[in-house]
Design a protein around this motif. Structure first.
Motif, PDB file in Angstrom:
ATOM      1  N   TRP A  18       0.529  -1.295  -0.062  1.00  0.00           N
ATOM      2  CA  TRP A  18      -0.019   0.177   0.283  1.00  0.00           C
ATOM      3  C   TRP A  18       0.515   1.219   0.253  1.00  0.00           C
ATOM      4  N   ASN A  19       1.797   1.172   0.741  1.00  0.00           N
ATOM      5  CA  ASN A  19       2.871   2.500   0.326  1.00  0.00           C
ATOM      6  C   ASN A  19       3.137   2.737  -0.895  1.00  0.00           C
ATOM      7  N   THR A  20       3.402   1.523  -1.634  1.00  0.00           N
ATOM      8  CA  THR A  20       3.438   1.871  -2.299  1.00  0.00           C
ATOM      9  C   THR A  20       2.512   2.447  -4.125  1.00  0.00           C
ATOM     10  N   LEU A  21       1.623   1.332  -3.513  1.00  0.00           N
ATOM     11  CA  LEU A  21       0.480   1.462  -3.973  1.00  0.00           C
ATOM     12  C   LEU A  21      -0.454   2.968  -4.050  1.00  0.00           C
ATOM     13  N   LEU A  22      -0.190   3.104  -3.427  1.00  0.00           N
ATOM     14  CA  LEU A  22      -1.445   4.371  -2.684  1.00  0.00           C
ATOM     15  C   LEU A  22      -1.199   5.596  -4.025  1.00  0.00           C
ATOM     16  N   PRO A  23       0.024   5.855  -3.895  1.00  0.00           N
ATOM     17  CA  PRO A  23       1.205   7.333  -3.978  1.00  0.00           C
ATOM     18  C   PRO A  23       0.480   7.549  -6.257  1.00  0.00           C
ATOM     19  N   ILE A  24       0.395   6.102  -5.703  1.00  0.00           N
ATOM     20  CA  ILE A  24       0.378   5.859  -7.568  1.00  0.00           C
ATOM     21  C   ILE A  24      -0.910   6.501  -7.822  1.00  0.00           C
ATOM     22  N   LEU A  25      -2.109   5.575  -7.282  1.00  0.00           N
ATOM     23  CA  LEU A  25      -2.849   6.359  -7.623  1.00  0.00           C
ATOM     24  C   LEU A  25      -3.939   6.982  -7.110  1.00  0.00           C
ATOM     25  N   ARG A  26      -3.699   8.410  -6.506  1.00  0.00           N
ATOM     26  CA  ARG A  26      -3.338   8.781  -6.549  1.00  0.00           C
ATOM     27  C   ARG A  26      -3.614  10.122  -7.897  1.00  0.00           C
ATOM     28  N   GLY A  27      -2.380   9.757  -8.227  1.00  0.00           N
ATOM     29  CA  GLY A  27      -1.878  10.297  -9.704  1.00  0.00           C
ATOM     30  C   GLY A  27      -2.484   9.920 -11.068  1.00  0.00           C
ATOM     31  N   TYR A  28      -3.266   8.557 -10.751  1.00  0.00           N
ATOM     32  CA  TYR A  28      -4.265   7.686 -11.804  1.00  0.00           C
ATOM     33  C   TYR A  28      -5.505   7.039 -10.954  1.00  0.00           C
ATOM     34  N   PRO A  29      -6.409   8.193 -10.580  1.00  0.00           N
ATOM     35  CA  PRO A  29      -7.456   7.626  -9.904  1.00  0.00           C
ATOM     36  C   PRO A  29      -7.941   6.994 -11.116  1.00  0.00           C
ATOM     37  N   ASP A  30      -8.020   6.964 -12.746  1.00  0.00           N
ATOM     38  CA  ASP A  30      -9.032   6.155 -13.084  1.00  0.00           C
ATOM     39  C   ASP A  30      -8.661   4.591 -12.464  1.00  0.00           C
ATOM     40  N   LEU A  31      -7.316   4.268 -12.274  1.00  0.00           N
ATOM     41  CA  LEU A  31      -7.235   2.767 -12.114  1.00  0.00           C
ATOM     42  C   LEU A  31      -7.438   1.982 -11.062  1.00  0.00           C
ATOM     43  N   VAL A  32      -8.036   3.148 -10.028  1.00  0.00           N
ATOM     44  CA  VAL A  32      -8.565   3.010  -8.735  1.00  0.00           C
ATOM     45  C   VAL A  32      -9.668   1.068  -8.612  1.00  0.00           C
ATOM     46  N   ASN A  33     -10.269   0.860 -10.290  1.00  0.00           N
ATOM     47  CA  ASN A  33     -11.538   0.247 -10.168  1.00  0.00           C
ATOM     48  C   ASN A  33     -10.506  -0.544 -11.200  1.00  0.00           C
ATOM     49  N   HIS A  34      -9.616  -0.559 -11.252  1.00  0.00           N
ATOM     50  CA  HIS A  34      -9.322  -1.593 -12.816  1.00  0.00           C
ATOM     51  C   HIS A  34      -9.489  -3.008 -12.174  1.00  0.00           C
ATOM     52  N   PRO A  35      -9.648  -3.416 -12.856  1.00  0.00           N
ATOM     53  CA  PRO A  35     -10.126  -5.641 -12.579  1.00  0.00           C
ATOM     54  C   PRO A  35      -8.952  -6.180 -12.947  1.00  0.00           C
ATOM     55  N   SER A  36      -8.463  -7.248 -12.174  1.00  0.00           N
ATOM     56  CA  SER A  36      -7.204  -7.772 -12.391  1.00  0.00           C
ATOM     57  C   SER A  36      -8.257  -8.981 -13.509  1.00  0.00           C
ATOM     58  N   GLU A  37      -7.596 -10.043 -14.196  1.00  0.00           N
ATOM     59  CA  GLU A  37      -7.689 -10.886 -15.093  1.00  0.00           C
ATOM     60  C   GLU A  37      -7.618 -11.802 -14.673  1.00  0.00           C
ATOM     61  N   PRO A  38      -8.298 -13.183 -14.406  1.00  0.00           N
ATOM     62  CA  PRO A  38      -9.513 -13.309 -14.939  1.00  0.00           C
ATOM     63  C   PRO A  38     -10.394 -13.200 -13.820  1.00  0.00           C
ATOM     64  N   LYS A  39      -9.973 -12.747 -12.607  1.00  0.00           N
ATOM     65  CA  LYS A  39     -10.207 -13.063 -11.547  1.00  0.00           C
ATOM     66  C   LYS A  39     -11.261 -11.571 -11.527  1.00  0.00           C
ATOM     67  N   GLY A  40     -11.127 -10.731 -11.787  1.00  0.00           N
ATOM     68  CA  GLY A  40     -11.545  -9.868 -11.846  1.00  0.00           C
ATOM     69  C   GLY A  40     -11.186  -8.632 -10.572  1.00  0.00           C
ATOM     70  N   TYR A  41     -10.477  -8.885  -9.678  1.00  0.00           N
ATOM     71  CA  TYR A  41     -10.220  -8.127  -7.941  1.00  0.00           C
ATOM     72  C   TYR A  41      -9.675  -6.844  -8.765  1.00  0.00           C
ATOM     73  N   THR A  42     -10.220  -5.914  -7.850  1.00  0.00           N
ATOM     74  CA  THR A  42      -9.982  -4.835  -8.091  1.00  0.00           C
ATOM     75  C   THR A  42      -9.444  -4.224  -6.908  1.00  0.00           C
ATOM     76  N   PRO A  43      -8.036  -3.192  -6.135  1.00  0.00           N
ATOM     77  CA  PRO A  43      -7.842  -2.757  -5.962  1.00  0.00           C
ATOM     78  C   PRO A  43      -8.320  -3.220  -3.862  1.00  0.00           C
ATOM     79  N   LEU A  44      -9.554  -2.917  -3.862  1.00  0.00           N
ATOM     80  CA  LEU A  44     -10.523  -2.520  -2.762  1.00  0.00           C
ATOM     81  C   LEU A  44     -10.693  -3.755  -2.407  1.00  0.00           C
ATOM     82  N   HIS A  45     -10.853  -5.268  -3.906  1.00  0.00           N
ATOM     83  CA  HIS A  45     -10.760  -6.889  -3.464  1.00  0.00           C
ATOM     84  C   HIS A  45      -9.324  -6.617  -2.742  1.00  0.00           C
ATOM     85  N   GLN A  46      -8.672  -5.991  -3.321  1.00  0.00           N
ATOM     86  CA  GLN A  46      -7.906  -7.009  -2.834  1.00  0.00           C
ATOM     87  C   GLN A  46      -7.096  -6.510  -1.624  1.00  0.00           C
TER      88      GLN A  46
END
Length: 320
Positions: free
Chosen positions: A17-45
């Protein structure tokens, strides 16, 4: 080279999270980006890892969608927490509910204060709309939302939203207020529409009120009448600001309890259970309210929710 979206998914999978959260602040559109094939978003993780409130709150504030589901098991982040962790704090924060119409109205008022002047009749009408819409969830169909707002305007003013007339109402001698349909039609309701489109799932301190702490509802009620008292109290407190002190919150709930039932929550004479006729809707304990259950269960639960919300609100984005 790894793309930003792939890096986001990898860091979320690893719980970095220490590395991820600053990236998401810069790219907020990716906060709901799902993984393939399971469809896990960062919030699911984050739910899978049982991350702390500050991480969850930051993800939600960036725009994480609590209603997003995985591909295989169709799980929300809330479902994952329930399955993997005994974390009432995360269950409360991740409960997948939509914003209410009242919450959206309050958010617009808090962010667009320049729209209103001193002794503004338009703002008085907005206050009435917040009270009237209460805790009704915002419909998914935004055309339906627009229709409901127009009907709400008509119900509270007696005039159609299309009217060109200025609406006057007197509150007392020397206090005449005006409401302008054009303001609601061309300015305020479009702003409400814009907020609704974003499908915000994060409760912000600037527009939060005590009734916001009432969702989700408890799983146990003590006696059947408490359900209907809970619903009435949630409606009654829809414009009461959330206090900073949990003891003050307890005092607010106690005062609402006495106001709505006519009974004191503490120092009761003649027993702790009592009957309220309007709460009698069928069942063995229909209409009965247990004072001790409110004192020992409901109020501490609401106070705990306040503490969790304050934890989320107090976190600086750089403290992760």
């Amino acid at each position: 080279m790894m793309s930003v979206s792939d890096k986001v998914l990898k860091l979320a999978f690893q719980g970095e999270w220490n590395t991820l959260l600053p990236i998401l602040r810069g790219y907020p559109d990716l906060v709901n980006h799902p993984s393939e094939p399971k469809g896990y978003t960062p919030l699911h993780q984050a739910a899978w890892h049982g991350a702390n409130l500050s991480v969850m709150g930051e993800l939600l504030s960036i725009g994480a969608d609590r209603s997003a589901t995985t591909n295989a098991k169709r799980q929300t982040a809330y479902d994952i927490v329930v399955e993997k962790h005994k974390r009432p704090d995360l269950q409360y924060l991740l409960f997948p509910q939509k914003l209410t119409i009242g919450q959206i109205l309050r958010k617009v008022v808090s962010t667009e204060r320049q729209l209103f002047t001193d002794y503004d009749g338009n703002q008085i009408l907005v206050d009435k709309m917040i009270a009237a819409s209460g805790v009704e969830q915002c419909p998914d169909d935004l055309n339906e939302l627009d229709t409901r707002l127009s009907h709400l305007f008509f119900a509270l003013t007696g005039k159609a939203i299309s009217t060109a007339d200025t609406i006057h109402f007197d509150v007392g001698e020397g206090f005449t207020f005006t409401v302008e349909a054009e303001f609601f039609r061309l300015i305020f309701f479009p702003l409400v529409h814009q907020v609704a489109v974003k499908k915000i799932s994060y409760l912000e301190s600037e527009w939060a009120v005590v009734s916001d702490l009432f969702d989700p509802a408890p799983t146990q009620w003590g006696l059947r009448g408490s359900l209907f008292l809970w619903l009435e109290m949630r409606q009654a407190l829809c414009q009461v600001s959330i206090p900073e002190d949990k003891n003050e919150l307890g005092d607010i709930i106690s005062a609402a309890f006495q106001s709505l039932t006519g009974k004191s929550l503490i120092n009761r004479v003649g027993g702790n259970d009592f009957y309220v006729e309007r709460f009698s809707r069928g069942g063995g304990s229909s209409g009965f309210v247990a004072s001790l259950f409110w004192l020992n269960e409901f109020i501490p639960q609401l106070q705990q929710r306040l503490t969790w919300q304050q934890t989320v609100w107090s976190i600086s984005p750089r403290s992760f």
